[in-house]
Design a protein around this motif. Structure first.
Motif, short mmCIF file in Angstrom:
data_model
loop_
_atom_site.label_atom_id
_atom_site.label_comp_id
_atom_site.label_asym_id
_atom_site.label_seq_id
_atom_site.Cartn_x
_atom_site.Cartn_y
_atom_site.Cartn_z
N PRO A 75 0.80 -1.24 0.00
CA PRO A 75 0.00 0.00 0.00
C PRO A 75 0.83 1.28 0.00
O PRO A 75 0.48 2.24 -0.70
CB PRO A 75 -0.83 -0.14 1.28
CG PRO A 75 -1.04 -1.62 1.41
CD PRO A 75 0.26 -2.23 0.95
N ASP B 187 -7.52 1.12 -4.54
CA ASP B 187 -8.87 0.75 -4.10
C ASP B 187 -9.54 -0.25 -5.04
O ASP B 187 -10.25 -1.14 -4.59
CB ASP B 187 -9.75 2.00 -3.98
CG ASP B 187 -9.28 2.92 -2.86
OD1 ASP B 187 -8.48 2.46 -2.01
OD2 ASP B 187 -9.69 4.09 -2.84
N ILE C 201 -7.20 -3.86 -4.67
CA ILE C 201 -6.85 -4.53 -3.40
C ILE C 201 -8.00 -4.36 -2.43
O ILE C 201 -8.69 -3.35 -2.43
CB ILE C 201 -5.58 -3.90 -2.78
CG1 ILE C 201 -4.39 -4.01 -3.72
CG2 ILE C 201 -5.26 -4.53 -1.43
CD1 ILE C 201 -3.10 -3.43 -3.16
N GLY C 202 -8.17 -5.33 -1.56
CA GLY C 202 -9.08 -5.18 -0.42
C GLY C 202 -10.51 -5.51 -0.76
O GLY C 202 -10.82 -6.08 -1.82
N ALA C 203 -11.41 -5.14 0.15
CA ALA C 203 -12.80 -5.60 0.11
C ALA C 203 -13.49 -5.22 -1.20
O ALA C 203 -14.26 -6.02 -1.77
CB ALA C 203 -13.57 -5.03 1.30
N ASP C 204 -13.25 -4.02 -1.69
CA ASP C 204 -13.98 -3.57 -2.87
C ASP C 204 -13.20 -3.74 -4.17
O ASP C 204 -13.69 -3.44 -5.24
CB ASP C 204 -14.36 -2.09 -2.71
CG ASP C 204 -15.25 -1.90 -1.49
OD1 ASP C 204 -16.06 -2.80 -1.21
OD2 ASP C 204 -15.11 -0.86 -0.82
N GLY D 211 -0.52 -11.07 -0.60
CA GLY D 211 -1.59 -10.08 -0.68
C GLY D 211 -2.97 -10.69 -0.54
O GLY D 211 -3.92 -10.02 -0.15
N GLU D 212 -3.06 -11.96 -0.85
CA GLU D 212 -4.34 -12.65 -0.72
C GLU D 212 -4.55 -13.14 0.71
O GLU D 212 -5.64 -13.50 1.11
CB GLU D 212 -4.38 -13.88 -1.65
CG GLU D 212 -4.20 -13.55 -3.12
CD GLU D 212 -5.41 -12.84 -3.70
OE1 GLU D 212 -6.50 -12.93 -3.11
OE2 GLU D 212 -5.25 -12.17 -4.74
N LEU E 245 -0.18 -4.73 5.31
CA LEU E 245 -1.46 -5.34 4.93
C LEU E 245 -2.19 -5.87 6.16
O LEU E 245 -1.56 -6.27 7.12
CB LEU E 245 -1.22 -6.46 3.92
CG LEU E 245 -0.92 -5.96 2.52
CD1 LEU E 245 -0.67 -7.15 1.59
CD2 LEU E 245 -2.06 -5.13 1.97
#
Lengths: 350, 350, 350, 350
Positions: free
Chosen positions: C295, C324, C327-330, C347-348, D350
């Motif tokens: 990040p 955004d 990566i991440g929830a969205d 990253g997973e 992360l």
């Protein structure tokens, strides 16, 4: 042979007599980057970056450039007894010296072996920092390990019998249809060799070889010698060996002692490791890319000293010479067996 | 000169006449790994892995091995007019051919230049997939890019004047204290050269050079030739050039055309990029490690064809020959200026 | 646009304000091996080993870590007039400074460009020794050339239009199905870029990149940082980029300025060089091996200064953020389009 | 222990049960380039390029992905008697199978060892061509040798005692101030290990490792996986290990079995080779560049089968887990002991 031979671990160090200690230090330390473990005005003890024993190379100033000792490590202190018994049974001169006779080394058994070489055996040795993780100390041509010795002797068959009895395993050799053995390679550790025999007037030392991790390290050493206007120290290579398949470079130090820089041969540790035999006329045996071997590489070698420090007299080779049978008017080499195409190589043209 | 010269982008392709198309295909495709864009029974169009134009090399079967065209890409279609005008003003034979005259190429301006070389200029060209990201297609010796041509001509000074007028920038040269220029290098793109002139009987092509990413790629090509028992295709190297500082290898194809594999010269794109001049007697100029240049490298070169496909007659070089002044009884080369030490090199010994 | 833009040769130097000159010198000189051309107690002028102009990096001690100038070389002195006219026509602040304003540099045209970046243009510059042949000075991680800048700006489309008008050629970009452009790369010299735009709050400098010859040089830099117990200076990589296909490493200097070490992108000098567009959801676009982008690599960047040395205020990015949407929830990224397998990457999992 | 343990030469082969033989063949042969010695519809016998024994890896199709055998070569046929006696004295299940029980292998002694692993010992084995000189068959990511196994077991201290009694030499380990041993490495041949123990629920196989000659070979494997859109097979790396100092890459095969590609650890053949102990909180122990270890690397491992082919039940580790004490809320790792700076790594962010 009645006595059990000593259990040899590996080739471990060479003692080199040099005519100008400062010049040799400049070559081995400033140019090649060997690490000084200990030095005084008379001797310098050097090691490769990943070595943990006190030294791999001793430079000692003396009147005549020569090799004073080929050091082999044995597996335990009691193997010194085995070494002593083995060589006494062979009728060789043997001297057992106490700890401290060699700086950084415990008790040593020194012998003048049946071929006339000053071998010595040791177990106890001072440890020095292994610099494996100290990349900050690594130059672009970093030398990480001593790999092997190479010895010149007149009768390779007799020499090989002696080394095999001593527990060395033959890994490769060069022979002719005429039944002559021109050279042979012998290992104790898991690489292609700890020492090798090259046919010629002997006893003499052909070279000592150090290992790098990768091929570009060797190329860099050449580039650096060019930058220092010392490219004339490069005798042969860089190139790819046929024998051993290693990537190689031969240099000559300020006294003419030959140094090989070597990387990436193969694992030989199995008891039935296949022996590779090369035809002496195969032009790729000594250089896989078919480049000519420079004559000096065949003819020049270092004097060796006996246990009193006197040069060991030479005996001539009686069998055919590899140089004669492969180069020049009476010799021949092929790229493809039974194909007489000559190609564009300098050796064909000069 | 009155006309503005064409804005040349880079050396782009070579048309090579070969005596046995299948043998040449085997060499360039199976051994070296060039990519076939298009082929028929008469011609093969090949490109390097990172190329996006239709071809870098055309192999055409014909009775006499030769070079039929040196292709240069220009910056826009209107530069073809500039090329035509430029060469007409020079009094050269000029032919403007329509799209399709060359497979995959638009309109071309073909000239027989003042030095006798068949240059041709083009802008429009079919695109082919750039295989930069297709590592799965890369062998260990992957050739990624055409780098340059090298041409033999009798008068390097006159040839250089012509190329500089054509917009090439000199990057390096080899000269003697006698005022003779022996060779010179000329760039349009940001590397040391798009073409070079080597003094000798000409016009002939000395070599065409392709680039790899790293030095180990070049070493692998040698290893592979060894494995295929074709090491006699290696004429010179691998080694490090003095000129350009690139890492190099010279091969000879089945017709004897010379191919260089080359990597890692330096950026030359600034307008005041410093020209490097080498002394012809500096033994590190052609090989930074001081190895002898094989005579054939000086003497052999490929015939070039005129616009009708006939061999262009040779003119002899009148000035001193680099080979003569550096090798043999009347020549000399030094490692360190004013130091006559000779070293151990094969060139000194054979 | 009425005025012809200046003919820019390449990205040439960066002026970096650092909070502790000694700490920065230790990082750039002792660790990375950049060469000091000139230094005093306030400024250090550094260059890469193959550079021949006075400097590629100026370190200047100051209260706030920042970038004070992005230096571009133009093709001739008269291009300074073109630069001045071009930016005046754009309504930008322009200052023309005499020779000596920058140490080692002639007259400069300084502008605060439409994106808020302090660009400066120069032609005359002192030459320094190009150390191409001085391998003896090369460490195992030798940095040979400045390669490019990377700039953060809120609107990549508008920024790209400005750079393309200035004569930069787009080589690659990252876009989404939503029509958003997330990043783009722009070249003047024959490589993938001289600068790039990364979408985000700006103007800020994302990084400056230097080139090595080979990949092992970059690996060595990591090894050395490990040996120095400074591995926490490694932010991302080493790895293979999708964009540019270069091999990369991102470091953070003692002030957090980001440095890339970079090697082996491809030739882009042809006028119709194909633009490569990447899908923002392609997980191999930023790392060809599919590793997560840390990040901070998206969020952190260096302040830039205006012509008076004051920080340029930031404007927020209004469009979607690459971090955004990937990566991440969205966010989401794929290895194979329309395949939802997730794999084993950190990253997973974290 | 009364019986003399068998004299083990090296780790030699692994038998892997895979769920889809075609998919596994595609991975090991087409992607990684292992050489097929012999295959039928049920089993594939593979070897590395420089191997001369029949196989290093057996792929056998079966219902549950698992490891069926860890094969170790012994120094002579009579060492099979020693193996049998040794394990009978340990109270283990032992089966002596005739030649042909394993394709290409002579008599084998199969045991379920005290840790629950299916070890097997053999001497007689069919030879296959060692492809050392067949560079024409080498891809850019050529795998030349099996290097080691890595086993997961709950109690590393007990496991180490068993292996040391079996004649393995400890080379490195990871310990905490709490007295816990988290992992340890054990060698028979001259490298850092033939096998290693990783603390965790076991018995399970952590990975099998193959060697390349150089680091770029490993990087190429990543590039190729990217080109094939299979980058999600890359679990961890490439990177530099702290332990062993080797360059590494971890892949997961189609069944999730973990494969390491590994190069350039150091010589360990001396009897007093120094043991290197790492602090479990040293963030460079598992990755010298300080990159986070992906959790799956700690948690996932392959089932092992007993002598009847049934999965061996797991025992939980009772001591602290390396993952727990180094990552996340309750764990910590340092770059510099007693320095709490966190750096920019993905594991921190992360």
């Amino acid at each position: 042979m009645t006595a059990t031979p000593p259990d040899i671990v590996r080739s471990a160090y060479l003692e080199l007599v040099v005519s100008d200690l400062a010049a040799s230090r400049e070559f081995y330390v400033d140019v090649l980057g060997l690490v000084v473990t200990e030095e005084d005005g008379r001797e310098i003890h050097l090691r490769a970056l990943e070595e943990f024993i006190h030294h791999n190379l001793v430079l000692r100033e003396g009147p005549v450039p020569a090799v004073a000792a080929f050091g082999f490590r044995v597996r335990s202190p009691r193997e010194l007894d085995a070494a002593e018994a083995h060589y006494r049974a062979l009728g060789c001169g043997v001297r057992r010296e106490p700890a401290g006779f060699r700086t950084g080394v415990g008790e040593v058994v020194r012998v003048l072996d049946p071929l006339g070489f000053p071998y010595e055996f040791f177990y106890d040795v001072a440890h020095a920092p292994r610099l494996t993780w100290r990349s900050d100390l690594y130059g672009a041509g970093a030398i990480v390990r001593l790999d092997h010795f190479n010895q010149v002797c007149p009768d390779v068959v007799a020499g090989a019998a002696y080394l095999e009895e001593l527990g060395f395993k033959r890994t490769e050799d060069i022979r002719g249809d005429d039944g002559v053995t021109y050279a042979a390679w012998f290992a104790r550790k898991d690489t292609v060799h700890d020492t090798a025999l090259t046919g010629g007037s002997g006893p003499r030392m052909h070279h000592i070889a150090f290992a790098t991790h990768e091929k570009h390290n060797i190329l860099y050493i050449c580039d650096k010698l060019g930058a220092l206007r010392r490219s004339d120290a490069i005798e042969r290579g860089p190139g790819r060996h046929g024998v051993s398949n290693a990537f190689y470079l031969y240099l000559r130090d300020p006294d003419g002692h030959r140094i090989e820089i070597y990387t990436q041969d193969y694992y030989t540790g199995d008891p039935d490791n296949p022996v590779v035999t090369w035809d002496v006329h195969d032009n790729q045996r000594r250089d896989w890319w078919g480049h000519a071997v420079v004559p000096s590489w065949y003819t020049d070698a270092s004097t060796v000293l006996d246990l009193d420090g006197a040069p060991v007299p030479l005996r001539e080779r009686e069998q055919a010479s590899e140089m004669d049978v492969t180069i020049g008017a009476d010799g021949f080499s092929y790229t493809r067996k039974d194909d007489t195409a000559r190609g564009f190589k300098v050796g064909e043209q000069l």
